[in-house]
Design an enzyme around this catalytic site. Structure first.
Site, short mmCIF file in Angstrom:
data_model
loop_
_atom_site.label_atom_id
_atom_site.label_comp_id
_atom_site.label_asym_id
_atom_site.label_seq_id
_atom_site.Cartn_x
_atom_site.Cartn_y
_atom_site.Cartn_z
N TYR A 24 66.60 26.67 92.48
CA TYR A 24 65.93 27.53 91.50
C TYR A 24 64.55 27.96 92.01
O TYR A 24 64.20 29.14 91.99
CB TYR A 24 65.81 26.79 90.17
CG TYR A 24 65.00 27.51 89.12
CD1 TYR A 24 65.49 28.64 88.48
CD2 TYR A 24 63.75 27.02 88.74
CE1 TYR A 24 64.74 29.28 87.51
CE2 TYR A 24 63.00 27.66 87.77
CZ TYR A 24 63.51 28.79 87.15
OH TYR A 24 62.77 29.43 86.19
N LYS A 49 63.20 31.80 92.97
CA LYS A 49 62.02 32.41 92.34
C LYS A 49 60.95 32.76 93.38
O LYS A 49 60.24 33.75 93.23
CB LYS A 49 61.46 31.47 91.28
CG LYS A 49 62.35 31.32 90.04
CD LYS A 49 62.55 32.65 89.31
CE LYS A 49 63.18 32.46 87.95
NZ LYS A 49 63.41 33.74 87.24
#
Length: 264
Positions: free
Chosen positions: A153, A157
């Protein structure tokens, strides 16, 4: 303050709950025409918002969303890429680099990076044709704080931050501004739903869900404010960045994290 958003056309992804719902409501209150994108509708959307059902992991969905905005309102002035986080069916937090496999990494990047890339790719030509616009990407402090938790994750990002900066450089002269908001832990159903982050952490810490939300998580992340961020606090920043009042702000990253990040 008049944010000069009345009559402007805004697409908000992930608009059915949490940050996205708060953003959709706030932009509608400022007079914008809101195209609210989510897989399922919600009765909490502003009455004048147009809901467009879409699964953004479908590569064709972003183009259809932009086409619908043009059909309904004649163009796109604001794009808020809020959809992200755990891909459908995935529960976070996930601990350890070795935990996610290839499929997990691919799904995470598909949802948090590639879907945004496609949304931007579809929206920019329409914005340029109208003389410019504002894109706000909702990233995460995880992009700037590597840890042995949610590694896939955070990496997705981080890549999103790079894309936002690059697009701001390329299309700034044509009137398209691109900015990033990096929230810390936000009090959404990512935390509160059954089996969500509060339950996962509570199971490890031997604490009740509400105690995790109120005390354990803020303490674990050393939040200066002592609490999780409220969705409305993110929505207010999005509205300002979407506004022409922020006309000289582009390529920036605004951190709203309760004091989680400590570096300069």
């Amino acid at each position: 303050m008049d944010l000069q958003l009345s009559g402007r056309v805004a697409i908000v992804t992930g608009a059915s709950k949490g940050i996205g719902l708060a953003v959709a409501q706030t932009l509608a209150e400022e007079g914008a025409h809101v195209v609210a994108v989510s897989r399922t509708p919600t009765g909490e959307l502003p009455g004048k918002a147009v809901h467009v059902p879409a699964d953004l992991m479908d590569p064709q969905a972003p183009a259809r969303v932009v086409a619908r905005a043009v059909e309904e309102f004649g163009g796109v002035d604001v794009l808020v890429n809020n959809a992200g986080g755990p891909p459908p069916g995935v529960t976070l937090p996930r601990f350890g680099f070795m935990t996610p496999d290839d499929g997990d990494w691919q799904a995470m990047f598909e949802f948090n990076l590639f879907a945004v890339v496609r949304m931007i790719r579809a929206a920019v030509p329409v914005m340029v044709e109208r003389g410019g616009g504002s894109i706000v990407n909702v990233s995460s402090t995880s992009a700037r704080q590597p840890a042995a938790m949610n590694v896939d994750y955070g990496a997705a990002k981080s890549a999103l931050n790079h894309v936002g900066k690059a697009v701001s450089e390329e299309f700034g002269a044509q009137g398209v501004r691109v900015n990033t908001i990096s929230p810390g832990p936000v009090l959404t159903d990512w935390w509160t739903k059954d089996g969500g982050a509060a339950d996962v952490i509570g199971g490890m810490a031997g604490a009740a869900k509400q105690d995790v939300i109120d005390q354990v998580a803020p303490g674990m992340m050393n939040l200066v404010t002592g609490r999780l961020v409220r969705p409305q606090e993110i929505a207010d920043a999005v509205a300002l960045l979407a506004s022409p009042r922020s006309g000289s702000t582009t390529g920036a990253d605004f951190v709203i994290d309760g004091g989680f990040l400590k570096e300069l």
